[in-house]
Write a protein that holds these residues in place. Structure first.
Motif, mmCIF file in Angstrom:
data_model
loop_
_atom_site.group_PDB
_atom_site.id
_atom_site.type_symbol
_atom_site.label_atom_id
_atom_site.label_comp_id
_atom_site.label_asym_id
_atom_site.label_seq_id
_atom_site.Cartn_x
_atom_site.Cartn_y
_atom_site.Cartn_z
ATOM 1 N N LYS A 191 0.715 -1.180 0.011
ATOM 2 C CA LYS A 191 0.116 -0.006 0.031
ATOM 3 C C LYS A 191 0.969 1.323 -0.182
ATOM 4 C CE LYS A 191 -3.828 2.201 2.473
ATOM 5 N NZ LYS A 191 -4.754 2.081 3.562
ATOM 6 N N LEU A 192 2.013 1.279 0.532
ATOM 7 C CA LEU A 192 2.875 2.301 0.713
ATOM 8 C C LEU A 192 3.472 2.739 -0.464
ATOM 9 C CD1 LEU A 192 4.374 4.402 2.476
ATOM 10 C CD2 LEU A 192 6.035 2.753 2.795
ATOM 11 N N MET A 193 3.783 1.388 -1.378
ATOM 12 C CA MET A 193 4.347 1.707 -2.775
ATOM 13 C C MET A 193 3.296 2.465 -3.736
ATOM 14 S SD MET A 193 6.285 -1.768 -3.456
ATOM 15 C CE MET A 193 6.830 -1.340 -5.041
ATOM 16 N N VAL A 194 1.983 2.072 -3.502
ATOM 17 C CA VAL A 194 0.942 2.637 -4.192
ATOM 18 C C VAL A 194 0.852 4.041 -4.107
ATOM 19 C CG1 VAL A 194 -1.546 2.445 -4.746
ATOM 20 C CG2 VAL A 194 -0.316 0.402 -4.665
ATOM 21 N N ASN A 195 0.872 4.468 -2.558
ATOM 22 C CA ASN A 195 0.550 5.587 -2.161
ATOM 23 C C ASN A 195 1.790 6.731 -2.607
ATOM 24 O OD1 ASN A 195 -1.711 5.212 -0.761
ATOM 25 N ND2 ASN A 195 -0.642 4.958 1.199
ATOM 26 N N LYS A 196 2.775 6.112 -2.659
ATOM 27 C CA LYS A 196 4.185 6.885 -3.312
ATOM 28 C C LYS A 196 4.256 6.913 -4.536
ATOM 29 C CE LYS A 196 6.728 6.727 1.283
ATOM 30 N NZ LYS A 196 8.038 6.615 1.750
ATOM 31 N N ASN A 197 3.665 5.887 -5.513
ATOM 32 C CA ASN A 197 3.559 5.907 -6.684
ATOM 33 C C ASN A 197 5.019 5.356 -7.056
ATOM 34 O OD1 ASN A 197 2.565 5.805 -9.322
ATOM 35 N ND2 ASN A 197 3.378 8.014 -10.030
ATOM 36 N N ILE A 198 5.268 4.217 -6.124
ATOM 37 C CA ILE A 198 6.561 3.667 -6.714
ATOM 38 C C ILE A 198 6.488 2.188 -7.220
ATOM 39 C CG2 ILE A 198 8.688 2.624 -5.401
ATOM 40 C CD1 ILE A 198 8.455 4.710 -3.314
ATOM 41 N N LYS A 199 7.059 2.233 -8.227
ATOM 42 C CA LYS A 199 6.880 0.783 -8.958
ATOM 43 C C LYS A 199 8.454 0.133 -9.389
ATOM 44 C CE LYS A 199 2.721 2.712 -11.538
ATOM 45 N NZ LYS A 199 2.301 2.563 -12.881
ATOM 46 N N LYS A 200 8.230 -1.091 -9.342
ATOM 47 C CA LYS A 200 9.751 -2.119 -9.441
ATOM 48 C C LYS A 200 9.492 -2.159 -11.038
ATOM 49 C CE LYS A 200 12.085 -6.022 -8.611
ATOM 50 N NZ LYS A 200 12.040 -7.455 -7.845
ATOM 51 N N PRO A 201 10.479 -1.666 -11.676
ATOM 52 C CA PRO A 201 10.561 -2.070 -13.244
ATOM 53 C C PRO A 201 10.550 -3.580 -13.366
ATOM 54 C CG PRO A 201 12.599 -1.182 -12.259
ATOM 55 C CD PRO A 201 11.730 -1.193 -11.154
ATOM 56 N N PHE A 202 9.909 -4.058 -14.510
ATOM 57 C CA PHE A 202 10.149 -5.514 -14.669
ATOM 58 C C PHE A 202 11.235 -5.894 -15.596
ATOM 59 C CE2 PHE A 202 5.229 -4.586 -14.724
ATOM 60 C CZ PHE A 202 4.896 -5.565 -13.712
ATOM 61 N N GLY A 203 11.716 -7.067 -15.456
ATOM 62 C CA GLY A 203 12.750 -7.436 -16.054
ATOM 63 C C GLY A 203 12.277 -7.873 -17.606
ATOM 64 N N PHE A 204 13.400 -7.470 -18.333
ATOM 65 C CA PHE A 204 13.280 -7.860 -19.649
ATOM 66 C C PHE A 204 14.504 -8.132 -20.431
ATOM 67 C CE2 PHE A 204 14.725 -3.468 -19.511
ATOM 68 C CZ PHE A 204 15.747 -3.478 -20.596
ATOM 69 N N CYS A 205 14.425 -8.913 -21.660
ATOM 70 C CA CYS A 205 15.843 -9.219 -22.291
ATOM 71 C C CYS A 205 15.297 -8.662 -23.779
ATOM 72 C CB CYS A 205 15.692 -10.499 -22.358
ATOM 73 S SG CYS A 205 14.233 -11.884 -23.130
ATOM 74 N N SER A 206 16.341 -8.778 -24.514
ATOM 75 C CA SER A 206 16.460 -8.155 -26.112
ATOM 76 C C SER A 206 17.212 -9.172 -26.833
ATOM 77 C CB SER A 206 16.796 -6.764 -25.905
ATOM 78 O OG SER A 206 18.024 -6.432 -25.587
ATOM 79 N N ILE A 207 16.809 -9.236 -28.276
ATOM 80 C CA ILE A 207 17.750 -9.873 -29.117
ATOM 81 C C ILE A 207 17.667 -8.973 -30.538
ATOM 82 C CG2 ILE A 207 17.408 -12.106 -28.358
ATOM 83 C CD1 ILE A 207 15.445 -12.643 -30.673
ATOM 84 N N LYS A 208 18.663 -8.977 -31.180
ATOM 85 C CA LYS A 208 18.744 -8.472 -32.536
ATOM 86 C C LYS A 208 18.607 -9.391 -33.623
ATOM 87 C CE LYS A 208 21.600 -4.960 -33.047
ATOM 88 N NZ LYS A 208 22.723 -3.878 -33.183
ATOM 89 N N VAL A 209 17.633 -9.175 -34.624
ATOM 90 C CA VAL A 209 17.226 -9.862 -35.824
ATOM 91 C C VAL A 209 17.276 -9.050 -36.995
ATOM 92 C CG1 VAL A 209 16.000 -11.312 -36.757
ATOM 93 C CG2 VAL A 209 16.233 -11.504 -34.230
ATOM 94 N N ASP A 210 18.480 -9.205 -37.706
ATOM 95 C CA ASP A 210 18.319 -8.356 -39.036
ATOM 96 C C ASP A 210 18.548 -7.070 -38.633
ATOM 97 O OD1 ASP A 210 18.284 -10.726 -40.546
ATOM 98 O OD2 ASP A 210 16.037 -10.587 -40.897
ATOM 99 N N SER A 211 19.487 -6.625 -37.746
ATOM 100 C CA SER A 211 19.689 -5.200 -37.272
ATOM 101 C C SER A 211 18.482 -4.554 -36.423
ATOM 102 C CB SER A 211 20.020 -4.591 -38.512
ATOM 103 O OG SER A 211 21.342 -5.001 -39.252
ATOM 104 N N VAL A 212 17.567 -5.120 -36.115
ATOM 105 C CA VAL A 212 16.256 -4.818 -35.393
ATOM 106 C C VAL A 212 16.086 -5.420 -33.984
ATOM 107 C CG1 VAL A 212 13.780 -4.517 -35.350
ATOM 108 C CG2 VAL A 212 15.026 -4.569 -37.550
ATOM 109 N N VAL A 213 16.322 -4.441 -33.137
ATOM 110 C CA VAL A 213 16.436 -5.086 -31.787
ATOM 111 C C VAL A 213 14.912 -5.402 -31.377
ATOM 112 C CG1 VAL A 213 16.824 -4.308 -29.390
ATOM 113 C CG2 VAL A 213 18.326 -3.721 -31.252
ATOM 114 N N HIS A 214 14.733 -6.719 -30.914
ATOM 115 C CA HIS A 214 13.341 -6.934 -30.234
ATOM 116 C C HIS A 214 13.502 -7.043 -28.773
ATOM 117 C CE1 HIS A 214 11.642 -7.859 -34.319
ATOM 118 N NE2 HIS A 214 12.900 -8.297 -34.439
#
Length: 250
Positions: A191-214
């Protein structure tokens, strides 16, 4: 540069035999060559090999720096070599290498993983500098690992001041409460996180295919080919399940 990059590539991918082959073929080694080999060995569960390399590195007349010592301390922390970690930390003073927050954080991480929480707390008190968020962050993680709620509450309060916008600190404390069965306290932190509008960033990964990053995040369905990706994963899951059942039956 080419040699150190090759060693790093092989070391990062777990091919230490190839990394050693490149290392052995380089007659004139600089500090980057040695560091790349030490990091590869330490990363893949060969701490004693990394320490042996460090010994030979010193015998070769090289002057160690903070990066090399950080690599060795991380190696000791990763596998719980408390005695060796203490010796390496002391060597930093012997060689006149400046000890930074990251070295202290690494040492406490070593104490924390070994369950020596109070020894780690005393170690923090002896720090000749202001205690940074990295050190307290390592302490909070150790508190969760060893279910020390009382110490976690004290550490979390300090982190909320030092690193007030980091959602990860709040989430860790909430999980510590949850693991200890204190669900009301878990809800209070959320609840404290909501009141302070604090969010934990989600983890992510990326790959490059034909010079395009996904980029792909947790529970992410925004990619243009999401359905094709999910269908492929479902097919792979079915294939692996069939193979597993076949091997088990055999």
């Amino acid at each position: 540069m080419v040699g150190s990059d090759l060693i790093a590539i092989y070391g990062n991918s777990g091919h230490l035999d190839y990394a050693h082959q490149v290392f052995d073929e380089i007659s004139e080694r600089n500090i980057m060559i040695w560091l790349a080999m030490m990091m590869g060995s330490g990363m893949h569960g060969n701490p004693h090999e990394a320490l042996n390399l460090f010994s030979n590195f010193l015998k070769g007349g090289f002057n160690s720096d903070g990066v090399v010592f950080l690599c060795l301390l991380s190696t000791c922390s990763h596998v719980g070599l408390v005695k060796e970690g203490r010796e390496i930390f002391k060597q930093m003073e012997d060689y006149g290498v400046e000890i930074g927050h990251e070295h202290y954080a690494c040492m406490f991480d070593l104490y924390g993983k070994a369950g020596l929480l109070m020894e780690g707390v005393e170690f923090i008190k002896l720090m000749p500098m202001l205690h940074g968020k990295d050190v307290y962050g390592a302490l909070l993680g150790a508190c969760r690992m060893h279910n020390n709620i009382e110490l976690a509450e004290v550490v979390a309060k300090k982190l909320f001041v030092l690193d007030p916008n980091s959602g990860g600190r709040y989430v860790t404390l909430a999980k510590i409460y949850g693991d200890g069965g204190r669900l009301k306290d878990t809800a209070a932190v959320r609840k404290l996180m909501v009141n302070k509008n604090i969010k934990k960033p989600f983890g992510f990964c990326s790959i490059k295919v034909d010079s395009v990053v996904h980029t792909f995040g947790v529970e992410d369905a925004t990619h243009l080919k999401t359905m094709e990706i999910f269908d492929t994963l479902a097919n792979l899951d079915e294939l692996m399940t069939c193979n597993y059942k076949h091997e088990t039956h055999c």
